[in-house]
Motif scaffolding. Sequence first.
Motif, PDB file in Angstrom:
ATOM      1  N   THR A 176      -2.722   7.222  33.347  1.00 45.24           N
ATOM      2  CA  THR A 176      -3.004   6.282  32.265  1.00 45.24           C
ATOM      3  C   THR A 176      -2.492   6.901  30.974  1.00 45.24           C
ATOM      4  OG1 THR A 176      -4.949   5.424  33.381  1.00 45.24           O
ATOM      5  CG2 THR A 176      -4.807   5.036  31.013  1.00 45.24           C
ATOM      6  N   ILE A 177      -1.596   6.196  30.310  1.00 46.58           N
ATOM      7  CA  ILE A 177      -1.033   6.685  29.057  1.00 46.58           C
ATOM      8  C   ILE A 177      -1.968   6.292  27.921  1.00 46.58           C
ATOM      9  CG2 ILE A 177       0.916   6.584  27.458  1.00 46.58           C
ATOM     10  CD1 ILE A 177       2.715   5.951  29.868  1.00 46.58           C
ATOM     11  N   ARG A 178      -2.561   7.304  27.280  1.00 49.22           N
ATOM     12  CA  ARG A 178      -3.458   7.064  26.145  1.00 49.22           C
ATOM     13  C   ARG A 178      -2.665   6.757  24.883  1.00 49.22           C
ATOM     14  NH1 ARG A 178      -8.192  11.604  26.256  1.00 49.22           N
ATOM     15  NH2 ARG A 178      -9.196  10.950  28.191  1.00 49.22           N
ATOM     16  N   CYS A 179      -1.583   7.509  24.690  1.00 50.30           N
ATOM     17  CA  CYS A 179      -0.704   7.330  23.534  1.00 50.30           C
ATOM     18  C   CYS A 179       0.585   8.082  23.832  1.00 50.30           C
ATOM     19  CB  CYS A 179      -1.361   7.847  22.248  1.00 50.30           C
ATOM     20  SG  CYS A 179      -1.778   9.616  22.269  1.00 50.30           S
ATOM     21  N   GLN A 180       1.579   7.908  22.968  1.00 46.67           N
ATOM     22  CA  GLN A 180       2.862   8.570  23.152  1.00 46.67           C
ATOM     23  C   GLN A 180       3.315   9.224  21.851  1.00 46.67           C
ATOM     24  OE1 GLN A 180       4.851   4.979  24.746  1.00 46.67           O
ATOM     25  NE2 GLN A 180       5.395   6.255  26.495  1.00 46.67           N
ATOM     26  N   THR A 181       4.110  10.287  21.994  1.00 46.36           N
ATOM     27  CA  THR A 181       4.642  10.997  20.849  1.00 46.36           C
ATOM     28  C   THR A 181       6.020  11.536  21.213  1.00 46.36           C
ATOM     29  OG1 THR A 181       4.112  12.658  19.162  1.00 46.36           O
ATOM     30  CG2 THR A 181       3.604  13.245  21.455  1.00 46.36           C
ATOM     31  N   THR A 182       6.699  12.153  20.263  1.00 47.14           N
ATOM     32  CA  THR A 182       7.993  12.756  20.549  1.00 47.14           C
ATOM     33  C   THR A 182       7.849  14.269  20.650  1.00 47.14           C
ATOM     34  OG1 THR A 182       8.539  12.803  18.201  1.00 47.14           O
ATOM     35  CG2 THR A 182       9.319  10.913  19.458  1.00 47.14           C
ATOM     36  N   GLY A 183       8.758  14.865  21.387  1.00 49.05           N
ATOM     37  CA  GLY A 183       8.758  16.309  21.580  1.00 49.05           C
ATOM     38  C   GLY A 183      10.101  16.749  22.126  1.00 49.05           C
ATOM     39  N   THR A 184      10.073  17.766  22.973  1.00 53.84           N
ATOM     40  CA  THR A 184      11.289  18.300  23.582  1.00 53.84           C
ATOM     41  C   THR A 184      12.015  17.214  24.373  1.00 53.84           C
ATOM     42  OG1 THR A 184      10.154  20.416  23.868  1.00 53.84           O
ATOM     43  CG2 THR A 184      12.178  20.097  25.125  1.00 53.84           C
ATOM     44  N   THR A 185      13.327  17.152  24.248  1.00 54.46           N
ATOM     45  CA  THR A 185      14.130  16.220  25.048  1.00 54.46           C
ATOM     46  C   THR A 185      14.214  16.745  26.475  1.00 54.46           C
ATOM     47  OG1 THR A 185      15.419  15.534  23.128  1.00 54.46           O
ATOM     48  CG2 THR A 185      16.401  15.128  25.293  1.00 54.46           C
ATOM     49  N   VAL A 186      13.940  15.868  27.430  1.00 57.88           N
ATOM     50  CA  VAL A 186      13.917  16.220  28.850  1.00 57.88           C
ATOM     51  C   VAL A 186      14.744  15.202  29.621  1.00 57.88           C
ATOM     52  CG1 VAL A 186      12.412  16.398  30.887  1.00 57.88           C
ATOM     53  CG2 VAL A 186      11.635  17.304  28.693  1.00 57.88           C
ATOM     54  N   THR A 187      15.431  15.674  30.663  1.00 58.35           N
ATOM     55  CA  THR A 187      16.105  14.790  31.603  1.00 58.35           C
ATOM     56  C   THR A 187      15.324  14.825  32.908  1.00 58.35           C
ATOM     57  OG1 THR A 187      18.257  15.169  30.584  1.00 58.35           O
ATOM     58  CG2 THR A 187      18.250  14.333  32.857  1.00 58.35           C
ATOM     59  N   GLY A 188      14.957  13.649  33.389  1.00 51.75           N
ATOM     60  CA  GLY A 188      14.180  13.550  34.620  1.00 51.75           C
ATOM     61  C   GLY A 188      14.653  12.379  35.452  1.00 51.75           C
ATOM     62  N   PRO A 189      13.868  12.003  36.462  1.00 50.74           N
ATOM     63  CA  PRO A 189      14.260  10.915  37.365  1.00 50.74           C
ATOM     64  C   PRO A 189      14.493   9.574  36.665  1.00 50.74           C
ATOM     65  CG  PRO A 189      12.378  12.106  38.243  1.00 50.74           C
ATOM     66  CD  PRO A 189      12.610  12.618  36.853  1.00 50.74           C
ATOM     67  N   TYR A 190      13.853   9.361  35.511  1.00 50.23           N
ATOM     68  CA  TYR A 190      13.987   8.090  34.802  1.00 50.23           C
ATOM     69  C   TYR A 190      14.771   8.227  33.503  1.00 50.23           C
ATOM     70  CZ  TYR A 190      10.571   6.707  38.282  1.00 50.23           C
ATOM     71  OH  TYR A 190       9.934   6.465  39.488  1.00 50.23           O
ATOM     72  N   GLY A 191      15.734   9.147  33.476  1.00 47.46           N
ATOM     73  CA  GLY A 191      16.629   9.267  32.336  1.00 47.46           C
ATOM     74  C   GLY A 191      16.363  10.466  31.459  1.00 47.46           C
ATOM     75  N   THR A 192      16.865  10.394  30.236  1.00 43.62           N
ATOM     76  CA  THR A 192      16.711  11.458  29.246  1.00 43.62           C
ATOM     77  C   THR A 192      15.959  10.888  28.054  1.00 43.62           C
ATOM     78  OG1 THR A 192      18.772  12.514  29.947  1.00 43.62           O
ATOM     79  CG2 THR A 192      17.949  13.087  27.759  1.00 43.62           C
ATOM     80  N   SER A 193      14.933  11.615  27.611  1.00 44.16           N
ATOM     81  CA  SER A 193      14.106  11.108  26.522  1.00 44.16           C
ATOM     82  C   SER A 193      13.366  12.247  25.834  1.00 44.16           C
ATOM     83  CB  SER A 193      13.084  10.102  27.066  1.00 44.16           C
ATOM     84  OG  SER A 193      12.226   9.635  26.052  1.00 44.16           O
ATOM     85  N   LYS A 194      12.967  11.996  24.594  1.00 49.26           N
ATOM     86  CA  LYS A 194      12.104  12.931  23.871  1.00 49.26           C
ATOM     87  C   LYS A 194      10.681  12.376  23.771  1.00 49.26           C
ATOM     88  CE  LYS A 194      13.488  11.240  19.319  1.00 49.26           C
ATOM     89  NZ  LYS A 194      14.026  11.599  18.020  1.00 49.26           N
ATOM     90  N   ILE A 195      10.404  11.286  24.484  1.00 54.38           N
ATOM     91  CA  ILE A 195       9.068  10.692  24.487  1.00 54.38           C
ATOM     92  C   ILE A 195       8.171  11.434  25.481  1.00 54.38           C
ATOM     93  CG2 ILE A 195       7.689   8.624  24.963  1.00 54.38           C
ATOM     94  CD1 ILE A 195      10.148   6.971  24.128  1.00 54.38           C
ATOM     95  N   TRP A 196       6.961  11.754  25.040  1.00 53.14           N
ATOM     96  CA  TRP A 196       5.949  12.404  25.876  1.00 53.14           C
ATOM     97  C   TRP A 196       4.707  11.527  25.911  1.00 53.14           C
ATOM     98  CZ3 TRP A 196       6.120  17.243  28.418  1.00 53.14           C
ATOM     99  CH2 TRP A 196       7.365  17.880  28.322  1.00 53.14           C
TER     100      TRP A 196
END
Length: 96
Positions: free
Chosen positions: A49-69
């Motif tokens: 369950t996502i309580r909230c989102q913020t930005t941080g380190t850029t990561v590449t994973g199974p669903y693309g590349t993003s700085k969203i955490w």
Amino acid sequence: MSVDRAQAAANTTATNTYVTAPGVTVNVRSGPGTSFSVVRSLPGGSHVTIRCQTTGTTVTGPYGTSKIWDCIGNGQYVSDTYVHTGSDGFVASRCS
């Protein structure tokens, strides 16, 4: 309550609940970045369950590349690239 209303209520309740990438262990970190310590790990296909989102380190994973955490608990963050939200952007409110 009609079936349609019951389904709508269930969807509203689960709005911020998503599934992590199957077959991949997801590190839960103490902050929004790879420099933060790992506090636990989630098996692939876990519901979060996502309580909230913020930005941080850029990561590449199974669903693309993003700085969203995604904050999934008090002091618990996972890279959005490991969570199937169906969006490349924010799907929850910003963490304060």
